[in-house]
Design an enzyme around this catalytic site. Structure first.
Site, mmCIF file in Angstrom:
data_model
loop_
_atom_site.group_PDB
_atom_site.id
_atom_site.type_symbol
_atom_site.label_atom_id
_atom_site.label_comp_id
_atom_site.label_asym_id
_atom_site.label_seq_id
_atom_site.Cartn_x
_atom_site.Cartn_y
_atom_site.Cartn_z
ATOM 1 C CE LYS A 190 41.431 30.635 33.586
ATOM 2 N NZ LYS A 190 41.254 29.223 33.250
HETATM 3 C C1 E4P Z 1 39.181 28.382 30.854
HETATM 4 O O1 E4P Z 1 39.792 29.366 31.074
HETATM 5 C C2 E4P Z 1 38.119 27.871 31.742
HETATM 6 O O2 E4P Z 1 38.659 27.555 32.980
HETATM 7 C C3 E4P Z 1 37.446 26.706 31.108
HETATM 8 O O3 E4P Z 1 37.204 27.005 29.750
HETATM 9 C C4 E4P Z 1 36.196 26.256 31.811
HETATM 10 O O4 E4P Z 1 35.559 25.277 31.023
HETATM 11 P P1 E4P Z 1 34.428 24.308 31.579
HETATM 12 O O5 E4P Z 1 33.207 25.122 31.851
HETATM 13 O O6 E4P Z 1 34.224 23.313 30.490
HETATM 14 O O7 E4P Z 1 34.977 23.693 32.846
#
Ligand code: E4P
Length: 224
Positions: free
Chosen positions: A89
């Site tokens: 990521k």
């Molecule tokens: C996933 O890849 C993201 O990091 C995550 O969905 C972020 O979610 P949030 O905005 O609820 O922290």
């Protein structure tokens, strides 16, 4: 549509996995922090990602924390070496886009994260990201429309046949999942609580109570 769970908590991953509907996992540094706090112990990041990979057959996103090209590449290679189903990521910044391209040339798949505009998503696809993660809930949080972002990304990718998969992220409730599915997002990543809410309907509960009550009556009548 693929379902990923958005957590680094092993118990939550296990519970979702047992439902038989789980296709992968997304983690991030904040989710690692929460998992360690819940576990009441420090966690070795690479060991923890390995454990998650061994629980789920699909892709597991593990995020770099470097923000310079060389650092992202070094962390990305190390994460990709953990297991074949690790997806690196990478944040949607200049050095991140460069690294996504370089990682792709080495055969390392990336999930381009923190996407908030369709032009950012266009860059990620051109760089060769395996996934793009538009953060729907965080767009809604600032009084904008996360679904418009998702729709525009899907439209642009279809226009040019990009193979980057659209991963609807920052999902907060079942309507986000429904709208993402209607728009054709390849993946939705969501907390365990949202996965569970998808199956709830009061008419199901009422209908089941009626069936079971009538079955009891039927059995009593047969015995009598
Ligand atoms: C996933 O890849 C993201 O990091 C995550 O969905 C972020 O979610 P949030 O905005 O609820 O922290």
């Amino acid at each position: 549509m693929k379902f990923f769970i958005d957590t680094a908590d092993l118990d939550e991953i296990q519970e979702a996995s047992e439902m038989g509907v789980l296709n992968g996992v997304t983690t991030n540094p904040s989710l690692m922090k929460i998992a360690a706090e819940r576990a009441g112990q420090s966690l070795d990041f690479h060991e923890h990602i390995a454990r998650i990979c061994d629980m789920v057959p699909g892709d597991v996103s593990a995020e770099v924390t470097a923000v310079d090209f060389d650092g992202i590449m070094a962390q990305g290679r190390a994460l990709a070496a953990i297991r074949d189903n690790v997806v690196v990521k990478v944040p949607l910044i200049l050095d991140g886009i460069k690294a996504i391209n370089a990682l792709a040339q080495e055969g390392i798949r990336s999930n381009c994260t923190l996407c908030f505009s369709p032009t950012q998503a266009l860059l990620a696809a051109k760089a060769g990201a395996a996934y793009i993660s538009p953060f729907l809930g965080r767009v809604d949080d600032i009084s904008s429309e996360g679904m418009n972002l998702l729709q525009e990304i899907i439209h642009i990718y279809e226009n040019y046949g990009y193979t980057t998969e659209v991963l609807a992220a920052s999902i907060r409730h079942p309507m986000h999942v429904l709208q993402s599915a209607l728009l054709g997002a390849h993946v939705a990543t969501m907390p365990l609580g949202v996965i569970k809410k998808l199956l709830k309907h009061p008419l199901t509960d009422i209908g089941l109570a009626k069936f079971l009550g009538d079955w009891d009556t039927f059995k009593q009548n047969q015995a009598g």
